[in-house]
Write an enzyme that holds these catalytic residues in place. Structure first.
Site, mmCIF file in Angstrom:
data_model
loop_
_atom_site.group_PDB
_atom_site.id
_atom_site.type_symbol
_atom_site.label_atom_id
_atom_site.label_comp_id
_atom_site.label_asym_id
_atom_site.label_seq_id
_atom_site.Cartn_x
_atom_site.Cartn_y
_atom_site.Cartn_z
ATOM 1 N N ARG A 57 0.880 -1.186 0.000
ATOM 2 C CA ARG A 57 0.000 0.000 0.000
ATOM 3 C C ARG A 57 0.906 1.222 0.000
ATOM 4 O O ARG A 57 1.702 1.420 0.925
ATOM 5 C CB ARG A 57 -0.892 -0.004 1.234
ATOM 6 C CG ARG A 57 -1.565 1.333 1.449
ATOM 7 C CD ARG A 57 -2.654 1.300 2.496
ATOM 8 N NE ARG A 57 -3.822 0.587 1.998
ATOM 9 C CZ ARG A 57 -5.027 0.652 2.565
ATOM 10 N NH1 ARG A 57 -5.216 1.391 3.638
ATOM 11 N NH2 ARG A 57 -6.045 -0.026 2.055
ATOM 12 N N ASP A 110 -17.136 7.245 -1.104
ATOM 13 C CA ASP A 110 -15.855 7.138 -0.399
ATOM 14 C C ASP A 110 -15.534 8.533 0.148
ATOM 15 O O ASP A 110 -16.170 9.522 -0.238
ATOM 16 C CB ASP A 110 -14.773 6.654 -1.398
ATOM 17 C CG ASP A 110 -13.399 6.473 -0.755
ATOM 18 O OD1 ASP A 110 -13.318 6.348 0.485
ATOM 19 O OD2 ASP A 110 -12.392 6.463 -1.501
ATOM 20 N N CYS A 157 -16.305 1.708 1.037
ATOM 21 C CA CYS A 157 -15.102 0.909 1.306
ATOM 22 C C CYS A 157 -14.639 1.046 2.756
ATOM 23 O O CYS A 157 -13.931 0.181 3.254
ATOM 24 C CB CYS A 157 -13.985 1.316 0.353
ATOM 25 S SG CYS A 157 -13.599 3.076 0.420
ATOM 26 N N ARG A 165 -13.727 -8.486 2.293
ATOM 27 C CA ARG A 165 -12.301 -8.229 2.035
ATOM 28 C C ARG A 165 -11.491 -9.484 2.356
ATOM 29 O O ARG A 165 -10.571 -9.850 1.630
ATOM 30 C CB ARG A 165 -11.781 -7.055 2.891
ATOM 31 C CG ARG A 165 -12.301 -5.681 2.510
ATOM 32 C CD ARG A 165 -11.867 -5.255 1.119
ATOM 33 N NE ARG A 165 -10.426 -5.261 0.921
ATOM 34 C CZ ARG A 165 -9.594 -4.283 1.276
ATOM 35 N NH1 ARG A 165 -10.069 -3.191 1.825
ATOM 36 N NH2 ARG A 165 -8.287 -4.364 1.042
HETATM 37 N N1 NVA Z 1 -9.846 6.842 -1.142
HETATM 38 C C1 NVA Z 1 -9.475 6.345 0.160
HETATM 39 C C2 NVA Z 1 -9.728 4.878 0.253
HETATM 40 C C3 NVA Z 1 -9.418 4.261 1.587
HETATM 41 C C4 NVA Z 1 -9.679 2.790 1.625
HETATM 42 C C5 NVA Z 1 -8.015 6.676 0.417
HETATM 43 O O1 NVA Z 1 -7.193 6.492 -0.495
HETATM 44 O O2 NVA Z 1 -7.691 7.122 1.509
HETATM 45 N N1 CP Z 2 -11.133 -0.102 2.705
HETATM 46 C C1 CP Z 2 -9.852 -0.218 3.088
HETATM 47 O O1 CP Z 2 -8.937 -0.446 2.286
HETATM 48 O O2 CP Z 2 -9.660 -0.088 4.427
HETATM 49 P P1 CP Z 2 -8.286 0.105 5.176
HETATM 50 O O3 CP Z 2 -7.729 1.448 4.763
HETATM 51 O O4 CP Z 2 -8.643 0.051 6.623
HETATM 52 O O5 CP Z 2 -7.343 -0.998 4.776
#
Ligand code: NVA
Ligand code: CP
Length: 300
Positions: free
Chosen positions: A102, A219, A259, A287
């Protein structure tokens, strides 16, 4: 060996196979049947941003599959002190059987896939969030019994979620409508691809996008990394909210998905969120099952 860098790299067939496997893994887990598809394998999970669902679903998922997962925070890795991701990947490839990452730039994830020789799974970048969308499609199919022909409507920021939902929805034959403010559209190439390959519409008008939708999705208005814009975005996105007026134009049996994490009274009212909490938390649960299916597809 297979990567999941973005959903556009996967065919409809691969996506459906993954959803089918996720359904099976979910059913079997509920019935106490274990599948140690990844026995003895190790997944490294590199996090340059926060996470609740992604971290826990991959970690528990790997345990369920008979392997183990290592949580690698960039704050503790040498990446945090400037060691290039490419070098990190080449080292980690020698220890691990797969990496879930991530991070911010999509190029970083694509670079890892080029440099290492183990499967790379995208656990969210600024560009996309493919793992989330597989769980989302799984949840819609679970509740509606189908995907093809259903209308999926996304309201809010044209961010990573919007990009992946467009690709995933169009690939499985859904009709996808998106409402964002003019300056906050999803990725231009993705919108052009969607318009050529399926039933896709973009508008700045929330009610137009939501009309007759089978599933409504939203979101946060400010994603991770955009914290300094949060106050300004609250003004810009004020009317890009799932609320009673939006629900009134969608189909009476419309699902609501998010999400998570959610900001109540911003992108969604607390009332609509709570009325659809069962769907939203099924989505969060999925998930786990979807991520297990992704790991089996990529790492087995
Ligand atoms: N758009 C959000 C999604 C989190 C799961 C972000 O990137 O913070
Ligand atoms: N939806 C999602 O990816 O959640 P987290 O940021 O908690 O992993």
């Amino acid at each position: 060996m297979k990567h999941l860098l973005k959903l556009s790299d996967w065919s409809e067939k691969e996506i459906i196979e993954t959803l089918n496997l996720a359904d099976q893994l979910k059913f079997d887990k509920k019935n106490g049947i274990e599948h140690h598809h990844l026995k003895g394998k190790t997944l490294g999970m590199i996090f340059e941003k926060s996470s609740t669902r992604t971290r826990v679903s991959f970690e528990v998922g790997m345990h369920d599959l008979g392997g183990m997962a290592l949580f690698l925070s960039s704050r503790d890795l040498q990446i945090g002190r400037g060691e290039p991701v490419e070098d990190t990947a080449r080292v980690l490839s020698r220890y691990l059987d797969g990496i879930m990452i991530r991070t911010y730039a999509q190029e970083e994830v694509e670079g890892l896939a080029k440099m290492g020789n183990i499967p790379i799974i995208n656990g969210l970048t600024d560009y996309c969030h493919p793992c989330q969308v597989l769980a989302d499609l799984m949840t819609i199919r679970e509740h509606k019994g189908m995907l093809k022909g259903l209308k999926l409507c996304y309201i809010g920021d044209g961010n990573n979620m919007a990009n992946s939902l467009i690709v995933g929805g169009i690939k499985v034959g859904m009709s996808v409508s998106v409402a964002t403010p003019e300056g906050y559209k999803p990725d231009a190439d993705i919108m052009a691809w969607a318009a050529e390959n399926g039933d896709f519409t973009w508008t700045s008008d929330v009610l137009e996008a939501a009309k007759d939708a089978d599933a409504l999705y939203t979101d946060v208005w400010a994603s991770m990394g955009q914290e300094s814009e949060a106050e300004e975005r609250k003004k810009i996105f004020k009317s890009y909210q799932i609320n009673d007026s939006v629900m009134a134009v969608a189909r009476p049996d419309a699902m609501v998905l998010h999400c998570l994490p959610a900001h109540r009274e911003e992108e969604i009212t607390a009332k609509v969120f709570e009325a659809h909490a069962d769907q939203i938390f099924d989505e969060a649960e999925n998930r786990l099952h979807a991520q297990k299916a992704v790991m089996v597809k990529c790492m087995k």
